[in-house]
Design a protein around this motif. Sequence first.
Motif, PDB file in Angstrom:
ATOM      1  N   THR A   2     -21.808  -8.996 -23.287  1.00 14.75           N
ATOM      2  CA  THR A   2     -21.944  -9.267 -24.716  1.00 14.75           C
ATOM      3  C   THR A   2     -21.243 -10.586 -25.028  1.00 14.75           C
ATOM      4  OG1 THR A   2     -19.916  -8.007 -25.158  1.00 14.75           O
ATOM      5  CG2 THR A   2     -22.018  -6.825 -25.312  1.00 14.75           C
ATOM      6  N   ALA A   3     -21.681 -11.227 -26.102  1.00 19.59           N
ATOM      7  CA  ALA A   3     -21.113 -12.523 -26.473  1.00 19.59           C
ATOM      8  C   ALA A   3     -19.623 -12.356 -26.785  1.00 19.59           C
ATOM      9  CB  ALA A   3     -21.847 -13.078 -27.680  1.00 19.59           C
ATOM     10  N   PRO A   4     -18.765 -13.196 -26.200  1.00 21.44           N
ATOM     11  CA  PRO A   4     -17.327 -13.027 -26.376  1.00 21.44           C
ATOM     12  C   PRO A   4     -16.842 -13.421 -27.770  1.00 21.44           C
ATOM     13  CG  PRO A   4     -17.776 -14.995 -25.076  1.00 21.44           C
ATOM     14  CD  PRO A   4     -19.093 -14.298 -25.264  1.00 21.44           C
ATOM     15  N   LYS A   5     -15.719 -12.823 -28.143  1.00 14.69           N
ATOM     16  CA  LYS A   5     -15.045 -13.141 -29.408  1.00 14.69           C
ATOM     17  C   LYS A   5     -13.727 -13.816 -29.058  1.00 14.69           C
ATOM     18  CE  LYS A   5     -17.154  -9.150 -31.689  1.00 14.69           C
ATOM     19  NZ  LYS A   5     -16.891  -7.880 -32.416  1.00 14.69           N
ATOM     20  N   LEU A   6     -13.646 -15.112 -29.365  1.00 12.71           N
ATOM     21  CA  LEU A   6     -12.548 -15.937 -28.884  1.00 12.71           C
ATOM     22  C   LEU A   6     -11.795 -16.584 -30.035  1.00 12.71           C
ATOM     23  CD1 LEU A   6     -14.737 -17.837 -26.268  1.00 12.71           C
ATOM     24  CD2 LEU A   6     -13.428 -15.764 -25.852  1.00 12.71           C
ATOM     25  N   LEU A   7     -10.507 -16.743 -29.846  1.00  8.61           N
ATOM     26  CA  LEU A   7      -9.659 -17.497 -30.774  1.00  8.61           C
ATOM     27  C   LEU A   7      -8.997 -18.620 -29.989  1.00  8.61           C
ATOM     28  CD1 LEU A   7      -8.019 -17.974 -33.401  1.00  8.61           C
ATOM     29  CD2 LEU A   7      -6.416 -16.215 -32.588  1.00  8.61           C
ATOM     30  N   ILE A   8      -9.083 -19.856 -30.507  1.00  7.73           N
ATOM     31  CA  ILE A   8      -8.398 -20.976 -29.874  1.00  7.73           C
ATOM     32  C   ILE A   8      -7.370 -21.522 -30.853  1.00  7.73           C
ATOM     33  CG2 ILE A   8     -10.158 -22.667 -30.572  1.00  7.73           C
ATOM     34  CD1 ILE A   8      -9.595 -24.077 -27.832  1.00  7.73           C
ATOM     35  N   MET A   9      -6.145 -21.693 -30.360  1.00  7.30           N
ATOM     36  CA  MET A   9      -5.055 -22.171 -31.208  1.00  7.30           C
ATOM     37  C   MET A   9      -4.348 -23.339 -30.532  1.00  7.30           C
ATOM     38  SD  MET A   9      -3.451 -18.608 -32.636  1.00  7.30           S
ATOM     39  CE  MET A   9      -2.840 -19.436 -34.111  1.00  7.30           C
ATOM     40  N   GLY A  10      -3.653 -24.121 -31.324  1.00  9.06           N
ATOM     41  CA  GLY A  10      -2.935 -25.261 -30.796  1.00  9.06           C
ATOM     42  C   GLY A  10      -2.665 -26.250 -31.921  1.00  9.06           C
ATOM     43  N   HIS A  31     -19.272 -21.661 -33.316  1.00  7.11           N
ATOM     44  CA  HIS A  31     -17.986 -22.323 -33.506  1.00  7.11           C
ATOM     45  C   HIS A  31     -17.631 -22.161 -34.979  1.00  7.11           C
ATOM     46  CE1 HIS A  31     -15.517 -26.349 -33.424  1.00  7.11           C
ATOM     47  NE2 HIS A  31     -14.757 -25.279 -33.578  1.00  7.11           N
ATOM     48  N   VAL A  32     -16.667 -21.313 -35.269  1.00  2.00           N
ATOM     49  CA  VAL A  32     -16.300 -21.002 -36.647  1.00  2.00           C
ATOM     50  C   VAL A  32     -14.995 -21.706 -36.999  1.00  2.00           C
ATOM     51  CG1 VAL A  32     -15.701 -19.177 -38.280  1.00  2.00           C
ATOM     52  CG2 VAL A  32     -17.448 -18.759 -36.537  1.00  2.00           C
ATOM     53  N   THR A  33     -15.051 -22.610 -37.965  1.00  5.25           N
ATOM     54  CA  THR A  33     -13.849 -23.238 -38.513  1.00  5.25           C
ATOM     55  C   THR A  33     -13.782 -22.909 -39.995  1.00  5.25           C
ATOM     56  OG1 THR A  33     -14.824 -25.335 -39.245  1.00  5.25           O
ATOM     57  CG2 THR A  33     -14.204 -25.162 -36.907  1.00  5.25           C
ATOM     58  N   THR A  34     -12.590 -22.948 -40.559  1.00  2.00           N
ATOM     59  CA  THR A  34     -12.461 -22.634 -41.983  1.00  2.00           C
ATOM     60  C   THR A  34     -13.229 -23.648 -42.823  1.00  2.00           C
ATOM     61  OG1 THR A  34     -10.322 -23.773 -41.926  1.00  2.00           O
ATOM     62  CG2 THR A  34     -10.291 -21.378 -41.853  1.00  2.00           C
ATOM     63  N   LEU A  79     -17.567 -14.393 -39.331  1.00  3.58           N
ATOM     64  CA  LEU A  79     -17.424 -13.661 -38.075  1.00  3.58           C
ATOM     65  C   LEU A  79     -18.426 -12.515 -37.990  1.00  3.58           C
ATOM     66  CD1 LEU A  79     -13.540 -13.489 -37.602  1.00  3.58           C
ATOM     67  CD2 LEU A  79     -15.147 -15.259 -36.868  1.00  3.58           C
ATOM     68  N   ASN A  80     -18.647 -11.836 -39.105  1.00  2.55           N
ATOM     69  CA  ASN A  80     -19.601 -10.719 -39.111  1.00  2.55           C
ATOM     70  C   ASN A  80     -21.029 -11.200 -38.878  1.00  2.55           C
ATOM     71  OD1 ASN A  80     -17.609  -8.810 -39.563  1.00  2.55           O
ATOM     72  ND2 ASN A  80     -17.876  -8.800 -41.786  1.00  2.55           N
ATOM     73  N   ASP A  81     -21.314 -12.418 -39.334  1.00  2.00           N
ATOM     74  CA  ASP A  81     -22.671 -12.957 -39.186  1.00  2.00           C
ATOM     75  C   ASP A  81     -22.925 -13.536 -37.794  1.00  2.00           C
ATOM     76  OD1 ASP A  81     -23.185 -12.305 -41.808  1.00  2.00           O
ATOM     77  OD2 ASP A  81     -22.937 -14.327 -42.598  1.00  2.00           O
ATOM     78  N   ALA A  82     -21.857 -13.718 -37.006  1.00  2.00           N
ATOM     79  CA  ALA A  82     -21.982 -14.387 -35.708  1.00  2.00           C
ATOM     80  C   ALA A  82     -22.137 -13.374 -34.577  1.00  2.00           C
ATOM     81  CB  ALA A  82     -20.755 -15.250 -35.448  1.00  2.00           C
ATOM     82  N   ASP A  83     -22.999 -13.723 -33.614  1.00  2.00           N
ATOM     83  CA  ASP A  83     -23.119 -12.931 -32.392  1.00  2.00           C
ATOM     84  C   ASP A  83     -22.201 -13.571 -31.344  1.00  2.00           C
ATOM     85  OD1 ASP A  83     -23.875 -11.246 -30.362  1.00  2.00           O
ATOM     86  OD2 ASP A  83     -25.750 -12.301 -29.939  1.00  2.00           O
ATOM     87  N   LEU A 100      -6.807 -11.085 -40.018  1.00  2.00           N
ATOM     88  CA  LEU A 100      -7.744 -11.183 -38.901  1.00  2.00           C
ATOM     89  C   LEU A 100      -7.761  -9.911 -38.071  1.00  2.00           C
ATOM     90  CD1 LEU A 100      -9.753 -12.881 -37.291  1.00  2.00           C
ATOM     91  CD2 LEU A 100      -7.813 -13.842 -36.018  1.00  2.00           C
ATOM     92  N   GLU A 101      -6.609  -9.271 -37.918  1.00  2.00           N
ATOM     93  CA  GLU A 101      -6.545  -8.030 -37.148  1.00  2.00           C
ATOM     94  C   GLU A 101      -7.469  -6.970 -37.731  1.00  2.00           C
ATOM     95  OE1 GLU A 101      -2.746  -6.361 -36.347  1.00  2.00           O
ATOM     96  OE2 GLU A 101      -1.971  -8.169 -35.375  1.00  2.00           O
ATOM     97  N   GLY A 102      -7.618  -6.976 -39.059  1.00  2.10           N
ATOM     98  CA  GLY A 102      -8.486  -5.998 -39.703  1.00  2.10           C
ATOM     99  C   GLY A 102      -9.950  -6.381 -39.680  1.00  2.10           C
ATOM    100  N   MET A 103     -10.256  -7.628 -39.321  1.00  2.16           N
ATOM    101  CA  MET A 103     -11.647  -8.100 -39.318  1.00  2.16           C
ATOM    102  C   MET A 103     -12.357  -7.833 -38.008  1.00  2.16           C
ATOM    103  SD  MET A 103     -11.322 -11.927 -40.931  1.00  2.16           S
ATOM    104  CE  MET A 103     -10.252 -12.299 -42.326  1.00  2.16           C
ATOM    105  N   THR A 104     -11.664  -8.042 -36.879  1.00  4.47           N
ATOM    106  CA  THR A 104     -12.351  -8.041 -35.591  1.00  4.47           C
ATOM    107  C   THR A 104     -11.368  -7.808 -34.458  1.00  4.47           C
ATOM    108  OG1 THR A 104     -13.912  -9.325 -34.231  1.00  4.47           O
ATOM    109  CG2 THR A 104     -12.075 -10.528 -35.206  1.00  4.47           C
ATOM    110  N   ASP A 105     -11.899  -7.464 -33.296  1.00  2.00           N
ATOM    111  CA  ASP A 105     -11.105  -7.393 -32.070  1.00  2.00           C
ATOM    112  C   ASP A 105     -11.411  -8.623 -31.223  1.00  2.00           C
ATOM    113  OD1 ASP A 105      -9.939  -4.892 -32.615  1.00  2.00           O
ATOM    114  OD2 ASP A 105     -11.756  -3.873 -31.945  1.00  2.00           O
TER     115      ASP A 105
END
Length: 216
Positions: A2-10, A31-34, A79-83, A100-105
């Motif tokens: 399944t398509a991965p759910k990733l967070l990149i920080m820095g 690629h989801v940015t605010t 995030l909900n709209d993205a695969d 974010l913890e309540g939105m997705t894993d």
Amino acid sequence: MTAPKLLIMGPPGAGKGTQSSNIAETYGVEHVTTGDALRANKQMDISDMDTEYDTPAEYMDAGDLVPDEVVNAIVEKALNDADGFVLDGYPRNPAQADELEGMTDLDVVLAVSVGREELLTRLTGRRVCDDCGTNYHIEYDQPDQEGVCDGCGGELIQREDDTREAAENRLDVYEENTEPVIERYRDHDGFVEVDGEQSPDEVWADIQQAIDNHTA
């Protein structure tokens, strides 16, 4: 897979945008940015939130900061709209991390690490074409002719937020608000710290390995 759910920080200047684009293309995720999420949903009806304005666009047009609760709602919709996705630039503080913890894993949390002096070199050395917006760097990505854009011949300028004082301030804000978020993710099963002072290709190789190891 399944398509991965990733967070990149820095921190600013760590190269998150470049690597996020690589991830989105290679793994077929959004690629989801605010900023992008706000622009895509600027007419979203937020009248039920008891905020000053009824749409994000009204905050943006007024030059006001969009409240956290609005940003949270827009990121959740994106995030909900993205695969599958790579989330870049959110969460910026512990309160957003709670949301974010309540939105997705998340499958993988990537933390790109770069020392402060290297970040300042990257940020203050950036030059932008005043006409077409192409980015250059006085050390790492020089134009053929100093001060002149290769593409359109426009003048290369230093943006106000790339001066030493502005860069120092951006890093101070990051260290105060966002570094604590990275610390809380160190216990996540998919947390991987990546050395961002390597070449972009070496950083990308490490990121690919981290994603593949945690999503196989």
